[in-house]
Design a protein around this motif. Sequence first.
Motif, PDB file in Angstrom:
ATOM      1  N   ILE A  88       0.843  -1.196   0.000  1.00 14.89           N
ATOM      2  CA  ILE A  88       0.000   0.000   0.000  1.00 14.89           C
ATOM      3  C   ILE A  88       0.880   1.249   0.000  1.00 14.89           C
ATOM      4  O   ILE A  88       1.751   1.420   0.852  1.00 14.89           O
ATOM      5  N   CYS A  89       0.660   2.065  -1.014  1.00  9.49           N
ATOM      6  CA  CYS A  89       1.371   3.337  -1.116  1.00  9.49           C
ATOM      7  C   CYS A  89       0.464   4.433  -0.596  1.00  9.49           C
ATOM      8  O   CYS A  89      -0.630   4.626  -1.126  1.00  9.49           O
ATOM      9  N   TYR A  90       0.879   5.097   0.485  1.00 10.81           N
ATOM     10  CA  TYR A  90       0.114   6.289   0.896  1.00 10.81           C
ATOM     11  C   TYR A  90       0.820   7.481   0.269  1.00 10.81           C
ATOM     12  O   TYR A  90       1.999   7.719   0.467  1.00 10.81           O
ATOM     13  N   ASP A  91       0.059   8.174  -0.532  1.00  8.41           N
ATOM     14  CA  ASP A  91       0.642   9.187  -1.418  1.00  8.41           C
ATOM     15  C   ASP A  91       0.349  10.581  -0.866  1.00  8.41           C
ATOM     16  O   ASP A  91      -0.779  11.063  -0.944  1.00  8.41           O
ATOM     17  N   ASN A  92       1.370  11.200  -0.274  1.00  4.61           N
ATOM     18  CA  ASN A  92       1.179  12.597   0.145  1.00  4.61           C
ATOM     19  C   ASN A  92       2.000  13.541  -0.737  1.00  4.61           C
ATOM     20  O   ASN A  92       2.238  14.687  -0.403  1.00  4.61           O
ATOM     21  N   GLU A  93       2.438  12.987  -1.860  1.00  5.53           N
ATOM     22  CA  GLU A  93       2.921  13.780  -2.989  1.00  5.53           C
ATOM     23  C   GLU A  93       4.236  14.526  -2.769  1.00  5.53           C
ATOM     24  O   GLU A  93       4.500  15.521  -3.447  1.00  5.53           O
ATOM     25  N   ALA A  94       5.057  14.058  -1.842  1.00  7.66           N
ATOM     26  CA  ALA A  94       6.426  14.575  -1.712  1.00  7.66           C
ATOM     27  C   ALA A  94       7.142  13.782  -0.614  1.00  7.66           C
ATOM     28  O   ALA A  94       6.511  13.029   0.129  1.00  7.66           O
ATOM     29  N   TYR A  95       8.447  13.967  -0.531  1.00  2.00           N
ATOM     30  CA  TYR A  95       9.227  13.390   0.573  1.00  2.00           C
ATOM     31  C   TYR A  95       8.982  14.269   1.793  1.00  2.00           C
ATOM     32  O   TYR A  95       9.619  15.302   1.964  1.00  2.00           O
TER      33      TYR A  95
END
Lengths: 100, 397, 303
Positions: free
Chosen positions: C130-137
């Motif tokens: 599961i990738c939780y994507d918060n759109e940056a490091y």
Amino acid sequence: MNRPALRKYVNPQYLSDLPEGPCYDAGHLVTVNAGWRTRKPVLDSEACTGCYICYMNCPEGVIFKSDGKVDIDYDFCKGCGICGNGCPKDAIVMIREGEA
Amino acid sequence: MGQRAFLCGNEAVAEGVRLSAPHVIAAYPITPQTVVVERLAEMVEDGSVKAEFMHVESEHSALSASMGASAVGARTFSSTSSQGLVYMAECLHYASGGRFPIVMMNANRSLALPWSIYGDHRDSMSLLDCGWIQVYTEDAQESLDMVLQAYAIAEHPEVLTPVMINLDGFVLTHTYELVDIPDWEQAREFLPPYETVNKLDFDAPKNMAFSSNPGNNLEFKLRQHRGMLRAKELIAETDGRFQSIFGRSYGGLTEAYRCDDAELIVVSVGSVTGTCRTVADELRNEGWKVGVLKIRFMRPFPEEEIIAALRNVKAVAVLDKDISFGYEGTVFTNVNSALSKAGAEILKLNFIGGLGGRDISKDHIREMYRRLQDGLDGIAQENVQYLGLGVAIDERG
Amino acid sequence: MSVVNKVRINARTITDKEFFYGHKACAGCGGSLAVRHILKVLGERTFTVLPAGCMSAVGFNFPQLCFDSNAIISTFAGTASMMSGIAAGARALGLKDYHVVGIAGDGGTADIGLQALSGAIDRREKVIYICYDNEAYMNTGIQKSGLTPFGARTTTTPAGENIKGTVTTKKNMFEIVAAHGIDYAATASVGYIQDFINKIQKASEVDGTSYIHVYAPCPTGWGTETDVTIDLAKEVVDTGLWVLAEYEQGEFRLNRNPKSFAPVENYVRRQGRFKHLEDEDIAAIVHARDAKWEQIRNSWKLK
């Protein structure tokens, strides 16, 4: 208890008091998060209909079911306000920490 | 009773792995260790190894997967070489810090650049500080036997440290010898199943590989260090137990050859030791008092054994198949430190040779002994000398 | 090995037990909400792997250990390979009835961890990624990843006179994963939590590899209030900028196919990371959205 309990942590006196490697009991909580809050959710139990939207949306899992409604574990609530913002009955309001 | 077979070093390791009954094998092909992976794949296919064989996509993944398997209590094997070893460097440190008792073979091979598929010790010596026990074997038999011994050492609850078994690329990995293959039941007697509390467990759930803070990081690292130091005693104990069951012994952290009354000693690591012994025998016949000290384990470092073996000799030559650029050979640095701490006033010279698969001949080894004697006779010696250098060193080089 | 859940999980039936508790994530963190529900749906017999990143940084600081089930931090690149090793080890040891789940961020998935993820899908490991994507490091302080959207300002894509923040678009992880012929893949958003839960449950029943890509707003990195995380995660779907879909048995299926989209401008204008965008930039975002939806409606199964 449906969530890990807060425990008192005794600082190790001897090397052998530490685990052999970085491997230790799951759910070992020794500090609370209450001090993070600038705002605090206050629940109006009368207004709560037990829809559980707040319970489902809480990133901390600090809202728990209680007698068909909800209650809040303030030890670990950070006061983000998601619950108050999402409540369809306005049964949760955010107040400044320290008031009331 | 076991059986005898002609095996190369790689195949001997594969037999050692089979006899260790691993649960998971995760490795990626790289010359010159690939034969190990191939043989193990065949053994899994024919059912003689009941393990999960993982076709991983890189060396980093090979060791990452090995750690995952070890984290649920599985006995795990991997193997690699050279570029692959340094590609998994992050995981090497992670595995030792996580106290995962993985055993891995490394086929010693030069590191690029320039490219070379041939042997030297640059790969493993550059990772001497990654927290793994490092053993260097000399022949196929020792390679097989050390796989069994490595698991016994690594999995000991007070050690819990991974072991890297180093075989000289091609010279050892690809050379065939007659090898005794131990009996399965005897192997079971020597190596019981892996049991540990250092694992994820549904009966006692754990959080693993966690973060420390400045207030406890040193303590965790110190426990790791002490685990490695504890291995020093256990290596000799394990070898003794191995001998009582299989009748073969390797003597612990070092192996001394004709050192008792020796005045000049060559310190060696790995497969070149056989040539060193031959030369020592020849020189003995010519009246020289010479010996050979083989370092089997570079970590934990056999400081006490080296001091005991060398403190009363006149001169020591340390043979390194590697340069620590900007200084000297790493084996020399370690040996020199031990002897200096003991206050031994001995002539110590460092010889660097065998890089990128260059042959180390009997003449080269004779030359080392001769240089030691020259030094004792008052002829000035460079501290670091290069064996078989094909050109003269000039100012512009 | 998969646990078949007879009861569909929802707000009434989901376990009361909390498995991710007392963690130090920022207030309003969408990623931690995703982790919470993943662990609740999968239950006690779960091995969880998290790479170096926000969720491991906030949950594993000895002696405060916030996962109340078996969990381990992997190397940054090694989420899927460590999961694979756990799956192989557990299989070899004869364990029964358990899940192996990996939860990694966008950088850990689309950038440094992509090789290992590809390998795990190739091996058809019985794992859920599961990738939780918060759109940056975010853990390192908001640097651009391969999943940072066009226009977003990060600390490595500053918005200035010459460059308006991020000039690239998000890698399409969902379709990259699907192109492997994975057993099950889905996209989700913490704004539609029931849909996310359904997909976690479905993944848990798949006899093979599953991948879920869940949109998870980050108030700290996005420059938003802590209480609008759910609103943003709904809005990104309602605007059509994030598509809720599934991939199974070789086919893409759209879960929501709205007749009209909510205005992109509202979604963009309330986030600090997009503050510098001009109308033409927003028009470009809308144009890219429309092109994507046209392609989807022409080639995917609609519901």
